[in-house]
Design a protein around this motif. Sequence first.
Motif, PDB file in Angstrom:
ATOM      1  N   THR A  65       0.815  -1.215   0.000  1.00 38.41           N
ATOM      2  CA  THR A  65       0.000   0.000   0.000  1.00 38.41           C
ATOM      3  C   THR A  65       0.841   1.253   0.000  1.00 38.41           C
ATOM      4  O   THR A  65       0.597   2.175  -0.766  1.00 38.41           O
ATOM      5  CB  THR A  65      -0.917   0.006   1.231  1.00 38.41           C
ATOM      6  N   ASP A  66       1.843   1.298   0.858  1.00 35.92           N
ATOM      7  CA  ASP A  66       2.570   2.546   1.009  1.00 35.92           C
ATOM      8  C   ASP A  66       3.803   2.616   0.124  1.00 35.92           C
ATOM      9  O   ASP A  66       4.656   3.448   0.327  1.00 35.92           O
ATOM     10  CB  ASP A  66       2.973   2.741   2.488  1.00 35.92           C
ATOM     11  N   THR A  67       3.925   1.744  -0.866  1.00 38.68           N
ATOM     12  CA  THR A  67       5.039   1.817  -1.798  1.00 38.68           C
ATOM     13  C   THR A  67       4.570   2.188  -3.194  1.00 38.68           C
ATOM     14  O   THR A  67       5.364   2.261  -4.108  1.00 38.68           O
ATOM     15  CB  THR A  67       5.766   0.464  -1.866  1.00 38.68           C
ATOM     16  N   GLY A  68       3.266   2.416  -3.353  1.00 39.11           N
ATOM     17  CA  GLY A  68       2.724   2.625  -4.685  1.00 39.11           C
ATOM     18  C   GLY A  68       3.326   3.784  -5.437  1.00 39.11           C
ATOM     19  O   GLY A  68       3.665   3.680  -6.609  1.00 39.11           O
ATOM     20  N   PHE A  69       3.477   4.929  -4.775  1.00 33.21           N
ATOM     21  CA  PHE A  69       3.984   6.115  -5.453  1.00 33.21           C
ATOM     22  C   PHE A  69       5.384   5.883  -5.975  1.00 33.21           C
ATOM     23  O   PHE A  69       5.696   6.151  -7.135  1.00 33.21           O
ATOM     24  CB  PHE A  69       3.964   7.317  -4.511  1.00 33.21           C
ATOM     25  N   PHE A  70       6.282   5.337  -5.127  1.00 34.51           N
ATOM     26  CA  PHE A  70       7.648   5.121  -5.550  1.00 34.51           C
ATOM     27  C   PHE A  70       7.727   4.065  -6.641  1.00 34.51           C
ATOM     28  O   PHE A  70       8.499   4.191  -7.580  1.00 34.51           O
ATOM     29  CB  PHE A  70       8.520   4.721  -4.351  1.00 34.51           C
ATOM     30  N   ALA A  71       6.911   3.034  -6.533  1.00 30.34           N
ATOM     31  CA  ALA A  71       6.913   1.999  -7.560  1.00 30.34           C
ATOM     32  C   ALA A  71       6.470   2.576  -8.895  1.00 30.34           C
ATOM     33  O   ALA A  71       7.075   2.317  -9.935  1.00 30.34           O
ATOM     34  CB  ALA A  71       6.005   0.840  -7.146  1.00 30.34           C
ATOM     35  N   ARG A  72       5.410   3.376  -8.873  1.00 34.54           N
ATOM     36  CA  ARG A  72       4.909   3.959 -10.124  1.00 34.54           C
ATOM     37  C   ARG A  72       5.910   4.945 -10.695  1.00 34.54           C
ATOM     38  O   ARG A  72       6.142   4.992 -11.896  1.00 34.54           O
ATOM     39  CB  ARG A  72       3.568   4.656  -9.881  1.00 34.54           C
ATOM     40  N   ALA A 184       4.029   8.593   1.482  1.00 34.62           N
ATOM     41  CA  ALA A 184       4.886   7.605   0.815  1.00 34.62           C
ATOM     42  C   ALA A 184       6.363   7.801   1.136  1.00 34.62           C
ATOM     43  O   ALA A 184       7.073   6.839   1.431  1.00 34.62           O
ATOM     44  CB  ALA A 184       4.664   7.653  -0.697  1.00 34.62           C
ATOM     45  N   ARG A 185       6.837   9.037   1.068  1.00 32.06           N
ATOM     46  CA  ARG A 185       8.265   9.268   1.313  1.00 32.06           C
ATOM     47  C   ARG A 185       8.630   8.920   2.754  1.00 32.06           C
ATOM     48  O   ARG A 185       9.668   8.312   3.022  1.00 32.06           O
ATOM     49  CB  ARG A 185       8.614  10.715   1.003  1.00 32.06           C
ATOM     50  N   GLU A 186       7.783   9.317   3.680  1.00 34.80           N
ATOM     51  CA  GLU A 186       8.035   9.002   5.081  1.00 34.80           C
ATOM     52  C   GLU A 186       7.994   7.499   5.310  1.00 34.80           C
ATOM     53  O   GLU A 186       8.796   6.958   6.083  1.00 34.80           O
ATOM     54  CB  GLU A 186       6.991   9.692   5.962  1.00 34.80           C
ATOM     55  N   ALA A 187       7.075   6.803   4.645  1.00 37.60           N
ATOM     56  CA  ALA A 187       6.952   5.357   4.838  1.00 37.60           C
ATOM     57  C   ALA A 187       8.207   4.641   4.381  1.00 37.60           C
ATOM     58  O   ALA A 187       8.625   3.647   4.989  1.00 37.60           O
ATOM     59  CB  ALA A 187       5.727   4.829   4.079  1.00 37.60           C
ATOM     60  N   GLU A 188       8.832   5.124   3.323  1.00 33.19           N
ATOM     61  CA  GLU A 188      10.076   4.499   2.872  1.00 33.19           C
ATOM     62  C   GLU A 188      11.155   4.632   3.939  1.00 33.19           C
ATOM     63  O   GLU A 188      11.892   3.680   4.224  1.00 33.19           O
ATOM     64  CB  GLU A 188      10.554   5.131   1.562  1.00 33.19           C
ATOM     65  N   LEU A 189      11.270   5.795   4.545  1.00 30.77           N
ATOM     66  CA  LEU A 189      12.244   5.984   5.614  1.00 30.77           C
ATOM     67  C   LEU A 189      11.897   5.138   6.838  1.00 30.77           C
ATOM     68  O   LEU A 189      12.794   4.657   7.538  1.00 30.77           O
ATOM     69  CB  LEU A 189      12.326   7.462   6.000  1.00 30.77           C
TER      70      LEU A 189
END
Length: 336
Positions: A65-72, A184-189
Amino acid sequence: MFSAMVTRARARAVAAVALALTTAAAVWWLGAPALPGMGDPHPVQGGAAAAPAGSLALPSSMQGTDTGFFARRQATGADRTIDPLLVDGLRDTLETLLLEAGNANDPAALKQRLATLIGSHFPAALATRALALAERYVDYRVALGQLRAPQDLTDPRAVRDALEARHKARLQFFDGAEYDALFAREAELDRYTLARLEIARNIQLTPEQRAQALQAADSELSQEHRTGRSAATEHMAAAAQTAAFNTQNADPYTRHAARSAQYGEAAAHAMAQLDRDEQHWQQRLDQYSQARAQQGEGAALQQLRLQLFSAEEQQRVEAALALRTLQPPAATPGAR
């Protein structure tokens, strides 16, 4: 290079801390305290089942769910430009709205204030959607205030449980695209921090395995965050030196001599200016903290906050005050 980094050190200070493992967990959680005027956060029972310490996989409910933006973005090479509302900086705008709205006795009153401010932050064509999103953001912040922060920020299991609890709270109020724009950016960190924490606490790893695991965790960061981490590492080395100076109550001449020898004359002058900036920042935090203790939350305190801190600084005042409770008192830069 270093002198340029130093001039940006204040702007990157929060990013540097956010990549410092246990301190990162504190900043991550304390970065969104309970809404003003609505009570302090209090614990709730329960929590998601944790994976074994040392496991790098997130709980299944958090995967995808929280990786969608970076994946796209990595797949298409394009940034998020389809929806004019869901742009970079959206969360900062919502936090600024809450700050401008000030204290409120209940969420409904706060939402009414947001309705009067929304037009100053969003164009008319987006105002209706933006207000609806801001109202749900208020509800999310209230729900976040009910969650329990990890008691031991060095315990991977506790951090993992807290991450999943916060993730579930977000999913209650935002759809996938909104989630990406806001978090999204925060979730990656968050994932990166948890991975490094679990690696550090896994006593079964050999030094070689630990180094390989850390390298693998680094490789999963986006280029944006790898660049930020490199700058943060440089900043943290300089910050460690400054902390040593503060502990020793080193005078400005001693600081300048050591810094100019290590980093060059220009960098030494820039770092001296940072010392002065930091001293001023801490003095303003002292003034604000003392006023809050004496008079409590209210219009007068809000006015003082606006006078003491710039719009950018106001976004990190609460985190800075919270970090003070986790750290021993530091000497004033340059004090004797």
